[in-house]
Design a protein around this motif. Sequence first.
Motif, PDB file in Angstrom:
ATOM      1  N   GLU A  51       0.815  -1.205   0.000  1.00  0.00           N
ATOM      2  CA  GLU A  51       0.000   0.000   0.000  1.00  0.00           C
ATOM      3  C   GLU A  51       0.858   1.268   0.000  1.00  0.00           C
ATOM      4  OE1 GLU A  51      -3.460   1.716   2.900  1.00  0.00           O
ATOM      5  OE2 GLU A  51      -3.430  -0.450   2.547  1.00  0.00           O
ATOM      6  N   LEU A  52       2.062   1.178   0.583  1.00  0.00           N
ATOM      7  CA  LEU A  52       2.942   2.350   0.648  1.00  0.00           C
ATOM      8  C   LEU A  52       3.627   2.631  -0.687  1.00  0.00           C
ATOM      9  CD1 LEU A  52       4.591   1.762   4.150  1.00  0.00           C
ATOM     10  CD2 LEU A  52       3.089   3.659   3.524  1.00  0.00           C
ATOM     11  N   ASN A  53       3.687   1.640  -1.583  1.00  0.00           N
ATOM     12  CA  ASN A  53       4.337   1.827  -2.873  1.00  0.00           C
ATOM     13  C   ASN A  53       3.427   2.569  -3.843  1.00  0.00           C
ATOM     14  OD1 ASN A  53       7.083   0.347  -3.163  1.00  0.00           O
ATOM     15  ND2 ASN A  53       5.835  -1.053  -1.947  1.00  0.00           N
ATOM     16  N   ASN A  54       3.976   3.616  -4.452  1.00  0.00           N
ATOM     17  CA  ASN A  54       3.218   4.366  -5.454  1.00  0.00           C
ATOM     18  C   ASN A  54       4.204   5.012  -6.422  1.00  0.00           C
ATOM     19  OD1 ASN A  54       4.203   6.674  -4.046  1.00  0.00           O
ATOM     20  ND2 ASN A  54       2.470   6.536  -2.627  1.00  0.00           N
ATOM     21  N   PHE A  55       3.726   5.975  -7.216  1.00  0.00           N
ATOM     22  CA  PHE A  55       4.584   6.574  -8.241  1.00  0.00           C
ATOM     23  C   PHE A  55       5.704   7.417  -7.673  1.00  0.00           C
ATOM     24  CE2 PHE A  55       0.627   5.943 -10.748  1.00  0.00           C
ATOM     25  CZ  PHE A  55       1.157   5.113 -11.707  1.00  0.00           C
ATOM     26  N   PHE A  56       5.540   7.939  -6.456  1.00  0.00           N
ATOM     27  CA  PHE A  56       6.573   8.825  -5.915  1.00  0.00           C
ATOM     28  C   PHE A  56       7.319   8.219  -4.729  1.00  0.00           C
ATOM     29  CE2 PHE A  56       2.597   9.910  -3.743  1.00  0.00           C
ATOM     30  CZ  PHE A  56       2.983   9.867  -2.415  1.00  0.00           C
ATOM     31  N   ARG A  57       6.983   6.972  -4.373  1.00  0.00           N
ATOM     32  CA  ARG A  57       7.651   6.351  -3.219  1.00  0.00           C
ATOM     33  C   ARG A  57       7.792   4.850  -3.463  1.00  0.00           C
ATOM     34  NH1 ARG A  57       4.534   7.754   1.732  1.00  0.00           N
ATOM     35  NH2 ARG A  57       3.034   6.283   0.889  1.00  0.00           N
ATOM     36  N   LYS A  58       8.988   4.339  -3.157  1.00  0.00           N
ATOM     37  CA  LYS A  58       9.244   2.905  -3.302  1.00  0.00           C
ATOM     38  C   LYS A  58       9.713   2.355  -1.966  1.00  0.00           C
ATOM     39  CE  LYS A  58       9.504  -0.914  -5.587  1.00  0.00           C
ATOM     40  NZ  LYS A  58       8.268  -1.525  -6.084  1.00  0.00           N
ATOM     41  N   VAL A  59       9.061   1.279  -1.503  1.00  0.00           N
ATOM     42  CA  VAL A  59       9.432   0.602  -0.257  1.00  0.00           C
ATOM     43  C   VAL A  59       9.703  -0.852  -0.597  1.00  0.00           C
ATOM     44  CG1 VAL A  59       8.747   0.011   2.101  1.00  0.00           C
ATOM     45  CG2 VAL A  59       7.918   2.140   1.055  1.00  0.00           C
ATOM     46  N   LYS A  60      10.892  -1.354  -0.247  1.00  0.00           N
ATOM     47  CA  LYS A  60      11.226  -2.739  -0.574  1.00  0.00           C
ATOM     48  C   LYS A  60      12.262  -3.269   0.416  1.00  0.00           C
ATOM     49  CE  LYS A  60      14.893  -1.585  -3.891  1.00  0.00           C
ATOM     50  NZ  LYS A  60      15.390  -1.788  -5.263  1.00  0.00           N
ATOM     51  N   PRO A  61      12.380  -4.611   0.541  1.00  0.00           N
ATOM     52  CA  PRO A  61      13.419  -5.192   1.410  1.00  0.00           C
ATOM     53  C   PRO A  61      14.808  -4.846   0.893  1.00  0.00           C
ATOM     54  CG  PRO A  61      11.764  -6.838   0.818  1.00  0.00           C
ATOM     55  CD  PRO A  61      11.526  -5.651  -0.052  1.00  0.00           C
TER      56      PRO A  61
END
Length: 704
Positions: A313-323
């Motif tokens: 849900e936190l991932n979008n066009f202006f933010r990337k969250v990943k391990p």
Amino acid sequence: MSRYSKGISLLENLLFFWCGLSLILSIGGDNLVIPSWLQVAGRMHPLMLHFPIVLLLLAIALLWMKEESWRGFGKNLLLIGANFTGITVVAGLLLASEDYEGDALAWHKWLGVVSLGFSVFIYFFLDQVANLFRLAGSGLAVLILLTGHFGANLTHGEDFLFGPLMPKEDKMIALEEAEVFRDLVQPIFESKCIACHKEGKIKGELRMDHLEGLQKGGKSGPFILAGNLDESLLIQRIHLPMENEEHMPPKNKLQLTEEEIEILRLWVMSGASFEQKVMELPQEEPLFQLASNKFTTEKTYSFAAADEDEVKELNNFFRKVKPIFPGSPALEVAYFGASTFDASSLSDLKNIKEQVVKINLNRMPLENVDLSFLSDFQNLEEAQLNFTGLKSGQLEGLSKIQSLKSLAVSGNPFGEEGLENLKKLTQLKRLFIWQSGISESGREELKKALSTVQIDFGFDDKGIIYPLNSPKIDFDKVMFQGTTEVKITHPISSVEIRYTLDGTEPDSINSPVYKEAISLTKTSQIRAKAFAKGWIGSEETKTLLFREGMKPKSYKLTDEPHKSYKAKGATTLFDGVKGKANHTSGEWLGYTDSPLEIEIFLEKDQKPKAVELSLLLHEGAYIFPPETVEIWTGNAGTWSKVTIPPTPQSTKTEEIRYGLLAFDLPQGSFDQVKIKLKPIGKLPSWHQGAGSKGWVFVDEIVLN
């Protein structure tokens, strides 16, 4: 009186002898001098202790029965078992005078004496306690079990009896956290030495279950002399011939391996420190090289992973969250697009604040943004805040994050007034602070205040010849049908663009010059560079374009991919959709613990001449080419292995990119193809995660 009656009478009288002797040895044994022949009798204790246990428990079981014949046999068995208990207790008390001490010994000794006394009491008062025998018998059984438990602790270590029921954790130790003694040396002592040198059993007056005992040594002298191999008893004893009675460990025990001997030797030679970290060793030292192969540079984290749905849900066009790497609970967050940045969106991260270890806010407009929220990210290790318009006061909250090790704040106008807040960042290991308006004297002042921090102030670029920007490769789709056109452009129209299609690096002399759009009819790796007089040639741009192949009749994976990287299963490999250059995009099959093995069943009219495997490569995230590739062709289950060249392997850490493996298939008739890709078992020594398992990521198999 019959012989039977005489025998019973003798055994009954012996019970009082054993009880009396046991009490004498229990109370005054420490003041007695035990002759050597009695010591031999004492050492028979481990050989005899099983007899009374079996006899007493069997007697208790028989005495529970109602039939008089069985009860009579049970009473005689109790008499014999009690005598064996007396012999065993006396032998144990004699043995206890030899290098044994501690709480476990005390419990084992007195429980043994009480077990003897209780068994004698039950025998003589059996008729009087008939109604309570079940309770008395159960009590005796419990005493026997407890005595055995504490005896096993003496011989085999703490919690020997219940050890298999206790949860076991395979603890991964990161190289940067590993300590030489705690993580390299102490495990050797625990597995090979402590059984004979611990509380309750101290051979040679040497205790190895705590530091004071190791530092004190034993009755023969100092156990360890830092830097002195010849005088350290540890090194002397492990190198004695195994037949020598002073050889450690004794020849009837599990012996040290060659690697363990070398670790102990190098530890003593390097100073025998009990606190030194592995990373404090010079990297050229053999002990560091040994350690670097034993520990992982995948840092281990004790916190739990964040909820997957929450991360998505936190991932979008202006933010990337990943391990930070596949399977890790630790997360990295990156923001993009300064024009659309909304500072309030930073509050969205509060639910994953425990898992965030890296955050990238480069070029986001952070002027006047309150960064105190980052102080709640107590596992944050790296913050990228370059060219964000920060003022020095905004850094104040960062000094409270003790886990923060790397901070990049280049391009922010701190000036001299920012020095005081920068000096508080003593917990850092690296600080990048280019173009921040700090004078030469200010830099020296900061270096002095942060003497343990590696500070990068940038460089003076006067007189430097600059490299050209890389050219840009334009195309419609990564996965194309039939034919596709490729264009290569550069912002400086006068440069010369050179390219290759065979995977080799372009040069300024032999490679073709780009003049017009390139028409591709097969899978190709395009590599391009820009050259111009008075400039350094650009870094190359490269990309892989894949031509779709034939669709097989069916296919079957032998093993499922990792649960976090399973995409759409085997269908992913033939859907004609090229995965994005990101292992978390959900379009890749990822394997690490088992190989990717797939059987492909062809239509009757399909005659593929080659097979291409589309890979993702990202050494920084432990994603490598496969260690081995095996290909078979077959008919009706009869397989023939295809001879293929060795798989090229990565030799350095590069940026994330696509990879391609292409192999010719043999001529002839076959209706099945089997492919097996084995992930690299141990990452190479040059990699930050040397010795850890690697990953293989595949998104397409193309049959041409």
